[in-house]
Motif scaffolding. Sequence first.
Motif, PDB file in Angstrom:
ATOM      1  N   THR A  32     -63.715  89.044  27.757  1.00  0.00           N
ATOM      2  CA  THR A  32     -62.281  88.741  27.752  1.00  0.00           C
ATOM      3  C   THR A  32     -62.005  87.412  28.426  1.00  0.00           C
ATOM      4  O   THR A  32     -61.214  86.602  27.920  1.00  0.00           O
ATOM      5  N   ALA A  33     -62.642  87.169  29.549  1.00  0.00           N
ATOM      6  CA  ALA A  33     -62.440  85.906  30.254  1.00  0.00           C
ATOM      7  C   ALA A  33     -62.954  84.722  29.439  1.00  0.00           C
ATOM      8  O   ALA A  33     -62.315  83.665  29.393  1.00  0.00           O
ATOM      9  N   MET A  34     -64.100  84.905  28.790  1.00  0.00           N
ATOM     10  CA  MET A  34     -64.662  83.794  28.026  1.00  0.00           C
ATOM     11  C   MET A  34     -63.847  83.487  26.780  1.00  0.00           C
ATOM     12  O   MET A  34     -63.679  82.327  26.414  1.00  0.00           O
ATOM     13  N   THR A  35     -63.353  84.518  26.095  1.00  0.00           N
ATOM     14  CA  THR A  35     -62.603  84.249  24.868  1.00  0.00           C
ATOM     15  C   THR A  35     -61.226  83.679  25.158  1.00  0.00           C
ATOM     16  O   THR A  35     -60.660  83.003  24.301  1.00  0.00           O
ATOM     17  N   THR A  36     -60.677  83.933  26.329  1.00  0.00           N
ATOM     18  CA  THR A  36     -59.373  83.344  26.661  1.00  0.00           C
ATOM     19  C   THR A  36     -59.515  81.916  27.166  1.00  0.00           C
ATOM     20  O   THR A  36     -58.604  81.114  26.987  1.00  0.00           O
ATOM     21  N   TRP A  40     -64.840  81.816  21.106  1.00  0.00           N
ATOM     22  CA  TRP A  40     -65.799  82.914  20.990  1.00  0.00           C
ATOM     23  C   TRP A  40     -67.176  82.427  20.575  1.00  0.00           C
ATOM     24  O   TRP A  40     -68.160  83.145  20.697  1.00  0.00           O
ATOM     25  N   HIS A  41     -67.278  81.191  20.098  1.00  0.00           N
ATOM     26  CA  HIS A  41     -68.582  80.644  19.708  1.00  0.00           C
ATOM     27  C   HIS A  41     -69.520  80.534  20.908  1.00  0.00           C
ATOM     28  O   HIS A  41     -70.735  80.622  20.764  1.00  0.00           O
ATOM     29  N   LEU A  43     -69.857  82.669  23.198  1.00  0.00           N
ATOM     30  CA  LEU A  43     -70.503  83.966  23.428  1.00  0.00           C
ATOM     31  C   LEU A  43     -71.845  84.032  22.707  1.00  0.00           C
ATOM     32  O   LEU A  43     -72.810  84.611  23.210  1.00  0.00           O
ATOM     33  N   PHE A  44     -71.901  83.442  21.521  1.00  0.00           N
ATOM     34  CA  PHE A  44     -73.166  83.395  20.790  1.00  0.00           C
ATOM     35  C   PHE A  44     -74.197  82.591  21.568  1.00  0.00           C
ATOM     36  O   PHE A  44     -75.348  83.014  21.726  1.00  0.00           O
ATOM     37  N   PHE A  45     -73.795  81.438  22.085  1.00  0.00           N
ATOM     38  CA  PHE A  45     -74.747  80.585  22.795  1.00  0.00           C
ATOM     39  C   PHE A  45     -75.173  81.191  24.125  1.00  0.00           C
ATOM     40  O   PHE A  45     -76.301  80.969  24.578  1.00  0.00           O
ATOM     41  N   VAL A  46     -74.299  81.965  24.756  1.00  0.00           N
ATOM     42  CA  VAL A  46     -74.665  82.629  26.008  1.00  0.00           C
ATOM     43  C   VAL A  46     -75.629  83.775  25.731  1.00  0.00           C
ATOM     44  O   VAL A  46     -76.598  83.979  26.461  1.00  0.00           O
ATOM     45  N   ASN A  47     -75.398  84.531  24.660  1.00  0.00           N
ATOM     46  CA  ASN A  47     -76.227  85.698  24.365  1.00  0.00           C
ATOM     47  C   ASN A  47     -77.525  85.356  23.633  1.00  0.00           C
ATOM     48  O   ASN A  47     -78.419  86.196  23.560  1.00  0.00           O
ATOM     49  N   LEU A  48     -77.634  84.172  23.088  1.00  0.00           N
ATOM     50  CA  LEU A  48     -78.826  83.794  22.329  1.00  0.00           C
ATOM     51  C   LEU A  48     -80.121  83.875  23.141  1.00  0.00           C
ATOM     52  O   LEU A  48     -81.096  84.462  22.666  1.00  0.00           O
TER      53      LEU A  48
END
Length: 91
Positions: A32-36, A40-41, A43-48
């Motif tokens: 929630t904090a990251m998307t605000t 949201w892109h 999130l992909f780079f963090v989870n990769l």
Amino acid sequence: MEIEKQPSNKLILFGLLLGLLVSSLNQTITVTAMTTTVSWHWLFFVNLPFGVSAVCLLAIGHRENRIKHKLIIDWPGAITLCGSVIAILLA
């Protein structure tokens, strides 16, 4: 009286469930904090890196049993499952 050195199954299950609860709450707050704040892109780079490391660890540590078993199909159960999935999809 000797103290057990191995934790009981209830304690292991409790620890796993508590960890799951904490991680799911943490993920919800973080996403929630990251998307605000950023898109949201990110999130992909963090989870990769986590995904790549999980696949590498699985490839290294997973050992598959090569024992051949006779395949037995539960035909009445398979037909019932297919019929119910089709009914749910068409509803």
